[in-house]
Design an enzyme around this catalytic site. Sequence first.
Site, mmCIF file in Angstrom:
data_model
loop_
_atom_site.group_PDB
_atom_site.id
_atom_site.type_symbol
_atom_site.label_atom_id
_atom_site.label_comp_id
_atom_site.label_asym_id
_atom_site.label_seq_id
_atom_site.Cartn_x
_atom_site.Cartn_y
_atom_site.Cartn_z
ATOM 1 N N ASP A 221 -2.463 22.082 -5.570
ATOM 2 C CA ASP A 221 -2.865 22.551 -6.895
ATOM 3 C C ASP A 221 -2.779 24.075 -6.935
ATOM 4 O OD1 ASP A 221 -4.172 23.215 -9.294
ATOM 5 O OD2 ASP A 221 -5.481 21.463 -9.152
ATOM 6 N N THR B 278 10.782 14.517 -3.716
ATOM 7 C CA THR B 278 10.011 13.556 -4.498
ATOM 8 C C THR B 278 10.580 13.415 -5.909
ATOM 9 O OG1 THR B 278 8.482 15.234 -5.357
ATOM 10 C CG2 THR B 278 7.946 14.240 -3.225
ATOM 11 N N LYS B 279 10.194 12.343 -6.596
ATOM 12 C CA LYS B 279 10.602 12.150 -7.989
ATOM 13 C C LYS B 279 10.106 13.306 -8.851
ATOM 14 C CE LYS B 279 10.696 7.084 -7.834
ATOM 15 N NZ LYS B 279 10.108 5.832 -8.387
#
Length: 235
Positions: free
Chosen positions: A140, A213-214
């Site tokens: 984050d 990753t997607k």
Amino acid sequence: MIEDGIKDERRPLRRIRSFVLRTGRMTKGQELAYERYWPDAGLQLADGMIDPEAVFGRRAPLVFEIGFGMGQSLLEMAQRESDKDFIGVEVHRPGVGRLLMGMGEAGLNNLRAYCDDAVEVLQQCIPDASLNRVQIYFPDPWHKKKHHKRRILQSAFVQQLRPKIAGGGMFHMATDWQAYAEHMLEVMSAAPGFTTEFTETGYAPRPDYRPITKFEKRGERLGHGVWDLLYKKTP
């Protein structure tokens, strides 16, 4: 006790956490995976310091990932690098459930998981000089300046992490926020006990072992950059 509006200075200060605990609902499959696989693949903070060789039943290079999300890339790495053992830490139960489900479907025995705060796991459960690679991917970024203190990549955290990494072990970070990449670079450039071979910019090419990753592919289509930082712990 607080009287007449006076703050009680004896009250302990709460530690700033680098995450917001979003409980989320587990799917039926995730719940079943938890029930079936957690007794063998789950590790708990309350159990204290681990012996990696006893946990995995062998001696192998140990990879530690902080914040694996739904666990897809961690699963891929554990499958590709069967010569290594992996421990993932994630605070969100649905992500841990999804990881356990995938682990069970793939028949993996070189992967374990904590559903706890990674900082506490490092302090209480991971032996010094036991980790050959530490991974933090797309943490984050806490965009607002007033929230920057919540970013996990801080000097104090890096120095807490350093004793846990074996000499010559790697610390690998990745982010798709340029401002956070610059913050990571600033912290790591000042961190004693680490070095990088990518001295020209500080950023490294994506290593082959880190899957795309997607989420990352979608960001690339939208023109977002991704920055990898790869630091070695000096002996």
